[in-house]
Design a protein around this motif. Structure first.
Motif, PDB file in Angstrom:
ATOM      1  N   ALA A 188     -96.118 -47.899   4.557  1.00 56.14           N
ATOM      2  CA  ALA A 188     -97.462 -48.301   5.000  1.00 56.14           C
ATOM      3  C   ALA A 188     -98.362 -48.476   3.781  1.00 56.14           C
ATOM      4  O   ALA A 188     -99.180 -49.381   3.719  1.00 56.14           O
ATOM      5  N   TYR A 189     -98.184 -47.597   2.792  1.00 55.15           N
ATOM      6  CA  TYR A 189     -99.055 -47.618   1.601  1.00 55.15           C
ATOM      7  C   TYR A 189     -98.802 -48.838   0.720  1.00 55.15           C
ATOM      8  O   TYR A 189     -99.731 -49.418   0.171  1.00 55.15           O
ATOM      9  N   ILE A 190     -97.534 -49.237   0.597  1.00 55.44           N
ATOM     10  CA  ILE A 190     -97.228 -50.348  -0.330  1.00 55.44           C
ATOM     11  C   ILE A 190     -97.165 -51.703   0.385  1.00 55.44           C
ATOM     12  O   ILE A 190     -96.980 -52.734  -0.237  1.00 55.44           O
ATOM     13  N   SER A 191     -97.287 -51.701   1.723  1.00 56.39           N
ATOM     14  CA  SER A 191     -97.156 -52.939   2.488  1.00 56.39           C
ATOM     15  C   SER A 191     -98.190 -53.994   2.074  1.00 56.39           C
ATOM     16  O   SER A 191     -99.319 -53.650   1.694  1.00 56.39           O
ATOM     17  N   LEU A 192     -97.813 -55.254   2.211  1.00 57.68           N
ATOM     18  CA  LEU A 192     -98.766 -56.337   1.921  1.00 57.68           C
ATOM     19  C   LEU A 192     -99.932 -56.304   2.904  1.00 57.68           C
ATOM     20  O   LEU A 192    -100.974 -56.906   2.667  1.00 57.68           O
ATOM     21  N   LYS A 193     -99.744 -55.615   4.037  1.00 51.79           N
ATOM     22  CA  LYS A 193    -100.815 -55.544   5.043  1.00 51.79           C
ATOM     23  C   LYS A 193    -101.615 -54.239   4.961  1.00 51.79           C
ATOM     24  O   LYS A 193    -102.398 -53.943   5.862  1.00 51.79           O
ATOM     25  N   SER A 194    -101.380 -53.456   3.918  1.00 50.72           N
ATOM     26  CA  SER A 194    -102.089 -52.168   3.851  1.00 50.72           C
ATOM     27  C   SER A 194    -103.591 -52.429   3.660  1.00 50.72           C
ATOM     28  O   SER A 194    -103.981 -53.483   3.148  1.00 50.72           O
ATOM     29  N   GLU A 284     -98.275 -49.090  -7.109  1.00 42.35           N
ATOM     30  CA  GLU A 284     -98.669 -48.286  -5.932  1.00 42.35           C
ATOM     31  C   GLU A 284     -97.936 -46.938  -5.923  1.00 42.35           C
ATOM     32  O   GLU A 284     -98.514 -45.903  -5.618  1.00 42.35           O
ATOM     33  N   TYR A 285     -96.630 -46.965  -6.275  1.00 39.07           N
ATOM     34  CA  TYR A 285     -95.897 -45.687  -6.346  1.00 39.07           C
ATOM     35  C   TYR A 285     -96.541 -44.781  -7.393  1.00 39.07           C
ATOM     36  O   TYR A 285     -96.662 -43.567  -7.199  1.00 39.07           O
ATOM     37  N   ALA A 286     -96.962 -45.402  -8.510  1.00 38.94           N
ATOM     38  CA  ALA A 286     -97.602 -44.609  -9.573  1.00 38.94           C
ATOM     39  C   ALA A 286     -98.925 -44.016  -9.074  1.00 38.94           C
ATOM     40  O   ALA A 286     -99.262 -42.867  -9.378  1.00 38.94           O
ATOM     41  N   LYS A 287     -99.647 -44.819  -8.254  1.00 43.76           N
ATOM     42  CA  LYS A 287    -100.920 -44.311  -7.691  1.00 43.76           C
ATOM     43  C   LYS A 287    -100.653 -43.092  -6.813  1.00 43.76           C
ATOM     44  O   LYS A 287    -101.420 -42.127  -6.801  1.00 43.76           O
ATOM     45  N   ILE A 288     -99.559 -43.177  -6.046  1.00 46.47           N
ATOM     46  CA  ILE A 288     -99.208 -42.040  -5.172  1.00 46.47           C
ATOM     47  C   ILE A 288     -98.938 -40.805  -6.044  1.00 46.47           C
ATOM     48  O   ILE A 288     -99.416 -39.703  -5.756  1.00 46.47           O
ATOM     49  N   ASP A 304     -91.362 -43.330 -11.530  1.00 43.60           N
ATOM     50  CA  ASP A 304     -90.202 -42.437 -11.671  1.00 43.60           C
ATOM     51  C   ASP A 304     -90.512 -41.014 -11.205  1.00 43.60           C
ATOM     52  O   ASP A 304     -89.648 -40.317 -10.677  1.00 43.60           O
ATOM     53  N   ALA A 305     -91.767 -40.602 -11.411  1.00 43.22           N
ATOM     54  CA  ALA A 305     -92.148 -39.249 -10.955  1.00 43.22           C
ATOM     55  C   ALA A 305     -92.032 -39.161  -9.438  1.00 43.22           C
ATOM     56  O   ALA A 305     -91.605 -38.147  -8.871  1.00 43.22           O
ATOM     57  N   PHE A 306     -92.375 -40.263  -8.750  1.00 37.85           N
ATOM     58  CA  PHE A 306     -92.252 -40.261  -7.292  1.00 37.85           C
ATOM     59  C   PHE A 306     -90.769 -40.278  -6.872  1.00 37.85           C
ATOM     60  O   PHE A 306     -90.377 -39.561  -5.948  1.00 37.85           O
TER      61      PHE A 306
END
Ligand SMILES: NC(=O)c1ccc[n+]([C@@H]2O[C@H](COP(=O)([O-])OP(=O)(O)OC[C@H]3O[C@@H](n4cnc5c(N)ncnc54)[C@H](O)[C@@H]3O)[C@@H](O)[C@H]2O)c1
Ligand SMILES: [Fe+2]
Length: 376
Positions: A188-194, A284-288, A304-306
């Motif tokens: 949901a977080y990385i979706s183009l529709k987020s 986006e993964y990095a933001k998480i 990579d941390a995620f």
């Protein structure tokens, strides 16, 4: 036009089942599975329904419900003609019930009946989970395929989140369904529709999973963590219902149906490989990772941390890292690659994935997932 909406009223907490005492309908149809009857979870529902009401139970739902399950339940539903329908169980009974209500409406439309059936629809999840209690999706198996139906008519009117029911969950199911929640919130977080609404809910769900899933897995009797994982499941459901999912789910649907792997486990197996190919979403993964408080200096390190968190969760909960580890035979897998790619591409979840893969890239991805090796 952009839109964000939540349909069911959500009753949550330890006393949430009391809502059933306020019902006034005379006829109730309960869709559930065998475990809910054996574990006597269904008794907790029956105790709360009005005395002297008529109740019919369809408890033949199997995990990954099939078209036949829907047909059998639908016949019983139409014959009984209840005012209120209650889905009790994991994603499978809730999805099966949604399928029955969906096809009942379709049949009525085709018979051009003026009055379409209205059933007060209550969903009571017993896994944390699919979030099906708050989504307009229903996933139905047909042979070696999984088809995701999407229609707002299938949204429940009421969702009851009662953490008591999750006490009996075996650790393996907590692991699988918990990783499904993580996949929902992540996609949901990385979706183009987020959008800001879905991202806020998705990030909260990810945080709740990070802090509580392992603790819930290790001690299902402990209320606090059980409740937090249930909250995460529902939040992630609302998020992905509005922003859609991605190819983690498309690949999981496809390999799950072909090689008989549970939905959440299939998601967990493929997740680290999907994160690596979703290059457009690395930021986006990095933001998480930042939201989770991890320290890193570059986007790649953040991503990579995620991945490290995902791998640690899988290791602690004894989830396989590849299809070969699950026992899928290589020649069978190889012969199915073309059909796997075809099914992944036409899956409803593929459209809003941030990265579009070529067939060649899908072949590489599938081989990585098979061998558990990211360097292929
Ligand atoms: N509708 C959606 O939005 C959506 C999203 C993701 C997945 N799905 C679908 O949902 C299905 C999977 O649902 P699920 O992961 O919740 O599992 P499930 O409903 O298939 O249940 C798995 C097993 O756990 C048992 N179980 C359930 N609750 C229990 C409890 N409290 N105690 C002990 N045992 C319990 C069930 O009886 C079953 O044997 C798949 O078909 C998947 O494709 C739907
Ligand atoms: Fe899912």
């Amino acid at each position: 036009m952009n839109e964000f909406f939540i349909k069911p009223k959500i009753k949550f907490g330890i006393d949430s089942l009391d809502y059933l005492e306020s019902l006034t309908s005379k006829k109730y149809f309960i869709v559930t599975d065998d475990s809910m009857v054996k574990l006597k979870i269904i008794d907790k529902i029956l105790e709360k329904l009005p005395k002297n009401s008529e109740i019919d139970i369809f408890s033949e739902v199997i995990p990954n419900p099939t078209v036949e399950t829907i047909e059998n339940g639908l016949k019983k539903l139409i014959k009984f003609n209840p005012e209120c329908v209650i889905a009790l169980g994991g994603g499978s009974p809730i999805d099966a019930c949604k399928g029955m209500l969906y096809f009942e409406k379709k049949v009525a439309e085709e018979c051009s009946e003026k009055i379409k059936p209205f059933r007060h629809f209550i969903a009571i999840p017993t896994t944390s989970g699919t979030g099906s209690e708050v989504t307009s999706y229903s996933v139905i198996s047909s042979g070696e395929n999984k088809i995701a139906l999407a229609n707002e008519d299938m949204l429940p009117d009421i969702a009851i989140l009662n953490p008591e029911f999750m006490k009996t969950l075996p650790p393996k199911i907590i692991a699988d369904t918990g990783m499904d929640v993580l996949t929902h919130s992540l996609e949901a977080y990385i979706s183009l529709k987020s959008n800001p609404f879905t991202s806020a809910m998705a990030i909260e769900a990810i945080k709740l999973i990070e802090s509580n899933l392992l603790k819930h897995y290790k001690n299902p009797q402990e209320l606090y963590h059980r409740e937090k994982v249930q909250d995460a499941s529902c939040l992630a459901g609302v998020a992905f219902n509005n922003s859609s999912l991605g190819i983690n789910h498309s690949v999981a649907h496809t390999i799950g149906a072909k090689f008989h792997i549970s939905h959440g486990r299939a998601n967990a197996i493929v997740m680290p490989y999907i994160i690596q190919v979703n290059k457009n979403a690395w930021k986006e993964y990095a933001k998480i990772s930042k939201e989770l408080g991890y320290e890193f200096s570059t986007v790649v390190e953040g991503k990579d941390a995620f991945v490290k968190l995902v791998e640690e969760l899988k290791k602690e909960m004894q989830i396989e890292t590849s299809l070969s580890q699950v026992g899928v035979e290589f020649n069978e897998f190889k012969s199915k690659i073309p059909i796997l790619i075809k099914d992944i591409k036409k899956d409803i979840c593929t459209e809003y994935n941030p990265e579009t893969l070529s067939d060649e890239e899908y072949v590489k991805l599938l081989l990585k997932i098979y061998f558990g090796n990211n360097d292929i």
